[in-house]
Enzyme design. Structure first.
Site, PDB file in Angstrom:
ATOM      1  N   THR A  15       0.832  -1.210   0.000  1.00  0.00           N
ATOM      2  CA  THR A  15       0.000   0.000   0.000  1.00  0.00           C
ATOM      3  C   THR A  15       0.867   1.260   0.000  1.00  0.00           C
ATOM      4  O   THR A  15       0.716   2.145  -0.846  1.00  0.00           O
ATOM      5  CB  THR A  15      -0.897  -0.011   1.264  1.00  0.00           C
ATOM      6  OG1 THR A  15      -1.597  -1.247   1.289  1.00  0.00           O
ATOM      7  CG2 THR A  15      -1.881   1.134   1.276  1.00  0.00           C
ATOM      8  N   VAL A  16       1.799   1.354   0.945  1.00  0.00           N
ATOM      9  CA  VAL A  16       2.590   2.582   1.079  1.00  0.00           C
ATOM     10  C   VAL A  16       3.675   2.657  -0.003  1.00  0.00           C
ATOM     11  O   VAL A  16       3.866   3.700  -0.638  1.00  0.00           O
ATOM     12  CB  VAL A  16       3.213   2.685   2.499  1.00  0.00           C
ATOM     13  CG1 VAL A  16       3.981   3.991   2.647  1.00  0.00           C
ATOM     14  CG2 VAL A  16       2.137   2.584   3.578  1.00  0.00           C
ATOM     15  N   LYS A 107       5.704   2.078  12.538  1.00  0.00           N
ATOM     16  CA  LYS A 107       5.447   2.511  13.930  1.00  0.00           C
ATOM     17  C   LYS A 107       5.756   1.403  14.936  1.00  0.00           C
ATOM     18  O   LYS A 107       6.228   1.677  16.041  1.00  0.00           O
ATOM     19  CB  LYS A 107       4.000   2.976  14.085  1.00  0.00           C
ATOM     20  CG  LYS A 107       2.972   1.907  13.764  1.00  0.00           C
ATOM     21  CD  LYS A 107       1.895   2.375  12.835  1.00  0.00           C
ATOM     22  CE  LYS A 107       1.235   1.168  12.220  1.00  0.00           C
ATOM     23  NZ  LYS A 107       0.105   1.426  11.410  1.00  0.00           N
ATOM     24  N   GLU A 131       8.288  10.111   9.754  1.00  0.00           N
ATOM     25  CA  GLU A 131       7.069  10.935   9.817  1.00  0.00           C
ATOM     26  C   GLU A 131       5.793  10.111   9.585  1.00  0.00           C
ATOM     27  O   GLU A 131       4.753  10.369  10.195  1.00  0.00           O
ATOM     28  CB  GLU A 131       7.163  12.058   8.771  1.00  0.00           C
ATOM     29  CG  GLU A 131       5.948  12.954   8.677  1.00  0.00           C
ATOM     30  CD  GLU A 131       5.641  13.704   9.964  1.00  0.00           C
ATOM     31  OE1 GLU A 131       6.366  14.644  10.290  1.00  0.00           O
ATOM     32  OE2 GLU A 131       4.656  13.337  10.652  1.00  0.00           O
ATOM     33  N   VAL A 134       3.336   8.029  12.482  1.00  0.00           N
ATOM     34  CA  VAL A 134       2.219   8.538  13.305  1.00  0.00           C
ATOM     35  C   VAL A 134       1.337   9.455  12.452  1.00  0.00           C
ATOM     36  O   VAL A 134       1.825  10.369  11.790  1.00  0.00           O
ATOM     37  CB  VAL A 134       2.729   9.352  14.527  1.00  0.00           C
ATOM     38  CG1 VAL A 134       1.547   9.800  15.389  1.00  0.00           C
ATOM     39  CG2 VAL A 134       3.711   8.544  15.352  1.00  0.00           C
ATOM     40  N   GLY A 136      -0.240   8.980   9.697  1.00  0.00           N
ATOM     41  CA  GLY A 136      -0.132   8.865   8.233  1.00  0.00           C
ATOM     42  C   GLY A 136       0.340  10.169   7.608  1.00  0.00           C
ATOM     43  O   GLY A 136       1.440  10.649   7.899  1.00  0.00           O
ATOM     44  N   ASP A 203      -1.839  -0.370  18.521  1.00  0.00           N
ATOM     45  CA  ASP A 203      -1.364   0.493  17.430  1.00  0.00           C
ATOM     46  C   ASP A 203      -1.321   1.951  17.906  1.00  0.00           C
ATOM     47  O   ASP A 203      -0.332   2.659  17.682  1.00  0.00           O
ATOM     48  CB  ASP A 203      -2.305   0.336  16.213  1.00  0.00           C
ATOM     49  CG  ASP A 203      -1.909   1.232  15.055  1.00  0.00           C
ATOM     50  OD1 ASP A 203      -0.954   0.881  14.353  1.00  0.00           O
ATOM     51  OD2 ASP A 203      -2.535   2.293  14.878  1.00  0.00           O
ATOM     52  N   LYS A 207       1.969   4.641  18.666  1.00  0.00           N
ATOM     53  CA  LYS A 207       2.052   6.013  18.149  1.00  0.00           C
ATOM     54  C   LYS A 207       2.186   7.008  19.297  1.00  0.00           C
ATOM     55  O   LYS A 207       2.917   8.004  19.181  1.00  0.00           O
ATOM     56  CB  LYS A 207       0.820   6.303  17.291  1.00  0.00           C
ATOM     57  CG  LYS A 207       0.815   5.465  16.008  1.00  0.00           C
ATOM     58  CD  LYS A 207      -0.551   5.466  15.333  1.00  0.00           C
ATOM     59  CE  LYS A 207      -0.558   4.683  14.035  1.00  0.00           C
ATOM     60  NZ  LYS A 207      -1.914   4.402  13.535  1.00  0.00           N
ATOM     61  N   GLY A 304      -3.588   5.083   4.481  1.00  0.00           N
ATOM     62  CA  GLY A 304      -3.896   5.102   3.052  1.00  0.00           C
ATOM     63  C   GLY A 304      -2.632   5.301   2.232  1.00  0.00           C
ATOM     64  O   GLY A 304      -1.647   5.856   2.715  1.00  0.00           O
TER      65      GLY A 304
END
Ligand SMILES: NC(=O)C1=CN([C@@H]2O[C@H](COP(=O)(O)OP(=O)(O)OC[C@H]3O[C@@H](n4cnc5c(N)ncnc54)[C@H](OP(=O)(O)O)[C@@H]3O)[C@@H](O)[C@H]2O)C=CC1
Ligand SMILES: N[C@@H](CC=O)C(=O)O
Ligand code: NA
Length: 434
Positions: A15-16, A107, A131, A134, A136, A203, A207, A304
């Site tokens: 995804t990323v 994270k 960055e 946390v 997104g 999760d 963060k 996302g």
């Protein structure tokens, strides 16, 4: 540095990773203009090089051998977007030892091993930025370490998990059951493959550990964060909360007073007047209070592909700027303070609790006597008859009280004969009782 382009090795094309490739492909002119140099993905590590992918990576080399990236002298910067802990840590450590800069969205890894990796990066003169780990796409870490760097920050409250915020919004506003709302969050792709870390608060805790280290310059570890998730929340409480003017959110809460910290993640009733109460669905927001700046809030998509990739690319560009200026490995500042946790006596808040009381003369006055003795006063009370008048369901919201005092009250309540059950209790924030 005198190069036409900087070469990146990407660990992961999910995804990323796909979002990172897309931004590099589609925004090359902007990157070139802002940096004065191009950015090229040279190689990408994946598990399965034969898998069909939605993204076209052109001439970029796909590999399942991490050494093709970690030992390539032409690669200046490694972007880790594969996830997991041990393997990712191993790759990042090797990259740092090979004097490659590292950007990661991980994270889980940074919450557990961030400080030691950061130390290794400084020792090797390379940058390590995270960055995307946390909030997104929300630039919250730079907000803390650059925008608010001159201030003394006191409090950080965040909705930092999109899945749980989505579930709570759907339960509260559409009356969906927990299970249906969770299924929807999974279908929409916010939840982790195994959503346990989302719904049980881990999760968000990861963060919050990262946020509180940076906000308070304190060596907070993941073990310092108290965690409670949303899986046991009852629609009844959401219904009563709404009647009282509250919205339920999974809140990461971090506060420092006299160098002592409290960091926790717990379902919290927020007054509708608190700015975080309007954050709905999968959106994230982080509310930060500083001595000089007052109140600020950072809002946006917490997950996302492209939003998260935007944060990754901000780090990539920060590294490249540092490379151009010859100042890599110098941005990280070690925490100033050892973390010392507040005791329950030093932690304060308002609390909502729901109990079942025998519906008989004098029962409620026994409750008020107990709370008077403990010096706890009530801000709001709701009472509903149950079981044909045999029981009363009582909802009480206290004024501000120490956690220690509230816990003692709960213990004594449970021992009272007229109290048939203490069903639930939650912290309340945003009523103006700071
Ligand atoms: N998704 C999001 O919205 C957000 C994600 N993050 C973080 O970003 C990171 C990446 O997440 P995401 O993109 O969703 O993950 P995905 O599962 O979508 O992608 C992971 C990628 O890494 C590759 N990969 C995983 N393990 C290995 C391995 N052992 N060896 C080689 N390749 C491997 C996979 O290869 P293959 O394609 O062959 O399976 C895949 O391409 C995680 O740390 C996550 O917590 C942070 C913020 C938001
Ligand atoms: N599962 C996470 C994804 C981003 O970190 C969330 O729901 O927020
Ligand atoms: Na971010």
């Amino acid at each position: 540095m005198n190069k036409d382009y900087v070469s990146i090795g990407l660990l992961g094309l999910g995804t990323v990773g796909s979002g990172v490739v897309q931004i590099i492909q589609n925004h090359q002119d902007e990157l070139q203009y802002r940096l004065g140099t191009g950015v090229k993905v040279k190689s990408i590590l994946v598990r399965n090089t034969d898998k069909e992918r939605d993204i076209e990576v052109g001439q970029t080399f796909l590999t399942s051998n991490p050494d093709d990236i970690l030992q390539d002298p032409e690669i200046d910067l490694v972007v880790e977007v594969m996830g997991g802990i041990e393997e990712a840590k191993d790759h990042i450590t090797k990259a740092i030892q090979a004097k490659k800069h590292v950007v990661t969205a991980n994270k889980d890894l940074i919450a557990l091993h961030g400080p030691e990796l950061q130390k290794a990066a400084v020792e090797n003169g390379v940058d390590l930025f995270y960055e995307a780990s946390v909030g997104g796409g929300i630039p919250i870490l730079r907000g803390l370490t650059e925008g608010l760097v001159s201030d003394k920050l006191k409090k950080v409250m965040g909705i930092v998990n999109g899945t749980t915020n989505y579930i709570l919004t759907k339960m509260e506003e559409d009356g969906l059951s927990y299970e249906t709302a969770l299924n929807q969050a999974q279908e929409l792709g916010f939840a982790e493959a195994d959503p346990t870390a989302d719904v049980e608060g881990l999760d968000a805790a990861r963060k919050m550990a990262i946020l509180s280290r940076l906000a308070f310059s304190t060596s907070v570890s993941l073990d310092d964060v108290e965690v409670e998730g949303i899986s046991k929340i009852d629609l009844e409480d959401l219904h009563y909360g709404k009647k009282l003017g509250y919205s339920m959110k999974l809140i990461g809460f971090a506060q420092v007073d006299d160098q002592k910290v409290e960091v926790n993640v717990q379902p919290t009733f927020l007054s509708k007047s608190h700015p975080l109460s309007s954050v709905k669905n999968e959106y994230n927001a982080i509310y930060v209070q500083g001595e000089a700046v007052g109140e600020t809030m950072f809002y946006g998509p917490g997950a996302g592909s492209l939003p998260t990739a935007t944060a990754v690319m901000a780090d990539v560009m920060a590294v490249i700027k540092n490379m151009l200026l010859g100042v890599t490995g110098k941005s990280a500042i070690a925490p100033r303070y050892e973390s010392v946790l507040k005791s329950p006596k030093e932690r304060f808040g308002q609390f909502y609790f729901r109990l079942h009381l025998a519906d008989e003369v004098g029962a409620f006055s026994q409750i008020t006597t107990l709370f008077n003795e403990l010096g706890i006063s009530f801000e709001k009370i709701l009472q509903t008859p149950l079981n044909k008048g045999e029981l009363a369901e009582i909802i009480i919201v206290t004024h501000r009280v120490s956690l220690d005092n509230f816990q003692e009250a709960l213990m004594k309540l449970r021992d009272m004969e007229v109290v048939k059950d203490v069903i639930s209790y939650y912290r309340v924030e945003g009523n103006g009782e700071a």
